[in-house]
Design a protein around this motif. Structure first.
Motif, PDB file in Angstrom:
ATOM      1  N   GLU A 170      -1.536  -1.862   9.716  1.00  0.00           N
ATOM      2  CA  GLU A 170      -2.541  -1.005   9.084  1.00  0.00           C
ATOM      3  C   GLU A 170      -3.618  -0.580  10.076  1.00  0.00           C
ATOM      4  OE1 GLU A 170      -3.830  -3.350   5.787  1.00  0.00           O
ATOM      5  OE2 GLU A 170      -2.251  -2.609   4.442  1.00  0.00           O
ATOM      6  N   ASN A 178       1.596   4.760   9.469  1.00  0.00           N
ATOM      7  CA  ASN A 178       0.954   5.151   8.215  1.00  0.00           C
ATOM      8  C   ASN A 178       1.645   4.441   7.053  1.00  0.00           C
ATOM      9  OD1 ASN A 178      -0.116   6.378   5.951  1.00  0.00           O
ATOM     10  ND2 ASN A 178      -0.009   8.451   6.781  1.00  0.00           N
ATOM     11  N   HIS A 226       0.530   3.881   4.135  1.00  0.00           N
ATOM     12  CA  HIS A 226       0.247   4.463   2.820  1.00  0.00           C
ATOM     13  C   HIS A 226       1.274   5.541   2.477  1.00  0.00           C
ATOM     14  CE1 HIS A 226      -3.498   2.262   2.636  1.00  0.00           C
ATOM     15  NE2 HIS A 226      -3.787   2.681   3.859  1.00  0.00           N
ATOM     16  N   GLU A 227       1.613   6.362   3.462  1.00  0.00           N
ATOM     17  CA  GLU A 227       2.605   7.412   3.221  1.00  0.00           C
ATOM     18  C   GLU A 227       4.028   6.903   3.399  1.00  0.00           C
ATOM     19  OE1 GLU A 227       3.524  12.045   4.587  1.00  0.00           O
ATOM     20  OE2 GLU A 227       1.796  10.948   5.390  1.00  0.00           O
TER      21      GLU A 227
END
Length: 233
Positions: free
Chosen positions: A15, A21, A23-24
């Motif tokens: 992170e 990434n 999150h994506e």
């Protein structure tokens, strides 16, 4: 490091890394007798960095690579196989090597033998080549074929060569020379402890991104420091 703590530490390190990434493109991390990373990632940089982080924190625990690049083009099976075979056969550096899918008998070549297999959208390279640069170049060419989402490079080098920073720099030069959007003569390359530094001139932000990305396709690269200056024409 206990199981949950190790997984949490790896996830936290990912992170913090700007090249990954989560999150994506979420990465699943499972920890049993080995550590396994699974999921689709948005770039070769993210794949390489995620594996480097996991292996650094896992210590002696084996790390299995189940990461795939998100395909820009859906192509697998025979279509992908033919694309990789064609790309390798057109490469002048492999002109004197036997390249096939293993279904036909090849003549003995003193320069090497590359056998290509495909499992879905994953390319597997088998056989031998006569230098580390050829081994690395074969993998990069496979990655460049549209539809390829992963490469398992099982090529061995005969005679064996020692991995060195100079050899990585040579491989980077070879790859950048083959990148049609770049003028590789304007790029300087330095490698130290498997970390590649690029300096010199490119003419757009996209060229700068491509140069960095091409370095990450090369196996054995642990970091890319992109100091290229963008000078529009």
């Amino acid at each position: 490091m206990v199981r949950d703590t190790l997984v949490s530490a790896i996830r936290a390190a990912m992170e913090r890394d700007g090249g990954i990434n989560l999150h994506e493109y979420p990465i699943r991390i499972t920890h049993n007798d080995s550590l396994r990373l699974e999921g689709e990632v948005g770039s070769i940089e993210a794949k390489r960095k995620a594996l480097l982080i996991a292996r650094r924190l896992a210590g002696d625990l084996p790390v299995e690579d189940g990461l795939r690049l998100t395909p820009g083009e859906r192509r697998e099976g025979k279509a992908l196989l033919n694309g990789v075979l064609s790309a390798l056969m057109q490469e002048p550096a492999f002109a004197e090597m036997d390249i096939s899918n293993g279904e036909r008998r090849e003549s003995a070549s003193p320069r090497g033998k590359i056998q290509v297999k495909v499992d879905g959208n994953r390319v597997v390279l088998l056989g031998w080549v006569n230098s580390l640069s050829h081994r690395r170049l074969a993998e990069v060419i496979a990655w460049w074929v549209a539809g390829c989402c992963d490469v398992l490079n099982l090529l061995h080098v005969e005679p064996a060569e020692m991995e060195t920073d100079d050899e990585i720099s040579d491989a980077v030069r070879l790859v950048l020379d083959k990148e049609p959007s770049l003028n590789a003569d304007e790029i300087r390359i330095r490698t130290r402890n498997a970390e590649v530094t690029l300096a010199g001139i490119v003419h757009s932000a996209e060229q700068k991104r491509i140069a960095s990305n091409d370095c990450w396709y090369i196996p054995g690269v642990h970091a890319v420091h992109n100091q290229l200056e963008v000078r529009p024409r």
